[in-house]
Design an enzyme around this catalytic site. Structure first.
Site, PDB file in Angstrom:
ATOM      1  N   LYS A   1      42.428 -73.420  -0.010  1.00  0.00           N
ATOM      2  CA  LYS A   1      43.597 -73.395   0.874  1.00  0.00           C
ATOM      3  C   LYS A   1      43.831 -71.985   1.396  1.00  0.00           C
ATOM      4  O   LYS A   1      43.312 -71.005   0.859  1.00  0.00           O
ATOM      5  CB  LYS A   1      44.832 -73.891   0.115  1.00  0.00           C
ATOM      6  CG  LYS A   1      45.260 -73.000  -1.046  1.00  0.00           C
ATOM      7  CD  LYS A   1      46.478 -73.548  -1.748  1.00  0.00           C
ATOM      8  CE  LYS A   1      46.901 -72.621  -2.899  1.00  0.00           C
ATOM      9  NZ  LYS A   1      48.123 -73.096  -3.571  1.00  0.00           N
TER      10      LYS A   1
ATOM     11  N   TYR B   1      57.541 -42.743   9.085  1.00  0.00           N
ATOM     12  CA  TYR B   1      58.928 -43.072   9.420  1.00  0.00           C
ATOM     13  C   TYR B   1      59.889 -42.712   8.291  1.00  0.00           C
ATOM     14  O   TYR B   1      59.634 -43.010   7.118  1.00  0.00           O
ATOM     15  CB  TYR B   1      59.060 -44.561   9.731  1.00  0.00           C
ATOM     16  CG  TYR B   1      58.337 -44.999  10.979  1.00  0.00           C
ATOM     17  CD1 TYR B   1      58.602 -44.403  12.209  1.00  0.00           C
ATOM     18  CD2 TYR B   1      57.385 -46.003  10.929  1.00  0.00           C
ATOM     19  CE1 TYR B   1      57.950 -44.812  13.356  1.00  0.00           C
ATOM     20  CE2 TYR B   1      56.722 -46.424  12.072  1.00  0.00           C
ATOM     21  CZ  TYR B   1      57.004 -45.815  13.290  1.00  0.00           C
ATOM     22  OH  TYR B   1      56.342 -46.231  14.427  1.00  0.00           O
TER      23      TYR B   1
END
Length: 388
Positions: A44, A278
């Site tokens: 999956k 940042y």
């Protein structure tokens, strides 16, 4: 040289290298741990980020006789890619799902309640062929699955009626553990006991499943009493331990399959007191060199690992300096001066000095499953040892 050819042959900004020989070895190791059971390789979410088609083929080559997906769409893509000749199961259905297509593709479908049973039997009428149905029992996880008691009795009764009418075959009875990755947790014994009771109830009323299964990766590794007819191995297939408390991959004879790396985009000198990324959450303590790694949270690098994620550059562990941005992050190289283009290894098996996915999980406060699964499509998968 055309532009397309140039793109194919140019050095990669980043790569997720997938070692299919390691995957095949992992499957063989897991099969040996459950010698009396068949093995389902769970592929999956694009094989936990590793590439579903390539990993599915490698797992089958190593002896997996079942493939497992969450969604029916995942299963249908694999069938369309030519993966036939092995059993395949999918378990995450919503109303109106592609039942007919799954029946026609010979995919086992999971049914947890009456709405799903009604939809799959109607689809079987339309197709003119019986559906392969596995009834899921909620033995204590509290997610999918049918509750014990009256709900289970109704589901079993109506499924057996549909089987008698030729609309389906009950091919499996199954469930899923809540805490198999926590050795000794009281829910483990309780779920095993309830699963046996719910299986016995269905079989006493005439169900003849091909497989009964509850064991996931941690149960396959540590709970032989849970193996029944089939074990479902997800994260362990890819060489990652389902829980550090259970042991490292090496403790179980497993090897991580994915190695994530990038080429440094820039190396530069900066003075002390220089803010990085940042918010300036990192300020250089003195004159140093910085390396720019061209991977970010858009590629699946967890922003929660800002200031903590480990990276191997020029033979040394470095740490993410400041915040991880969308496309890039910085490491403090401490005065070292590798050339631009030098390899920065975020994680791999760990036996060459590099960090592991578990190291990144610890840095981000998550689990290694998430680290590998979230690596995005901007990162090419490069397959090694594709042939046996």
């Amino acid at each position: 040289m055309t532009e397309t050819t140039a793109l194919r042959t140019a050095p990669l900004r980043a790569r997720a290298e997938i070692d299919l020989a390691a995957l095949r070895a992992n499957v063989r190791t897991l099969r040996a741990l459950a010698p009396g059971a068949a093995l389902m390789a769970v592929v999956k979410s694009d094989a936990y980020g590793h590439g579903a088609q390539q990993c599915a083929r490698a797992a089958v080559e190593a002896g997996a006789t079942w493939l497992g997906t969450a969604t029916p769409e995942e299963a249908l893509v694999l069938r369309a890619a030519g993966l036939r000749g092995m059993r395949m199961m999918c378990w995450l259905w919503t109303p109106g799902g592609p039942w007919q297509e799954a029946i026609e593709a010979d995919v086992d479908v999971s049914v947890s309640g009456m709405w799903a049973l009604k939809e799959v039997t109607e689809a079987a009428r339309q197709v003119g062929a019986p559906a392969r149905v596995q009834l899921k029992a909620d033995t204590g996880l509290g997610r999918g699955g049918c509750q014990p008691g009256d709900d289970w009795a109704e589901l079993v009764r109506e499924a057996l009626k549909a089987e008698a009418d030729g609309l389906l075959r009950i091919t499996g009875l199954w469930s899923h553990f809540a805490c198999a990755d926590e050795p000794g947790h009281p829910s483990i014994a309780a779920q095993l006991s309830r699963f046996r009771e719910m299986v016995a109830y269905a079989e006493e009323r005439g169900a003849r499943p091909e497989v009964r299964h509850i064991a996931n990766s941690p149960a396959t590794l540590t709970l032989p009493e849970s193996h029944f007819d089939l074990v479902r191995t997800g994260i362990a297939t890819y060489g990652i331990s389902p829980s550090p408390e259970l042991g490292s991959p090496a403790d179980f004879g497993l090897r991580p399959v994915m190695t994530l790396s990038a080429s440094l985009a820039l190396v530069k000198h900066v003075p002390g007191g220089h803010g990085v990324s940042y918010g300036h959450r990192y300020v250089t303590p003195g004159e140093t060199t910085l390396g720019l790694v061209p991977l970010g949270y858009a590629d699946g690098i967890p922003r929660h690992a800002s200031g903590a994620g480990p990276v191997l550059v020029a033979g040394k562990w470095r740490t993410v300096a400041g915040r991880i941005a969308m496309d890039q992050f910085v490491v403090d190289l401490g005065g070292d001066e590798p050339d631009p283009g030098a390899q920065a290894v975020l994680f791999g098996p760990g036996d060459r000095g590099e960090p592991t996915a578990e190291d990144w999980a610890q840095a981000a406060g998550t689990i290694a499953y998430e680290i590998v699964t979230r690596i995005g499509t901007r990162v090419p998968r490069v397959y090694r040892n594709a042939s046996t």
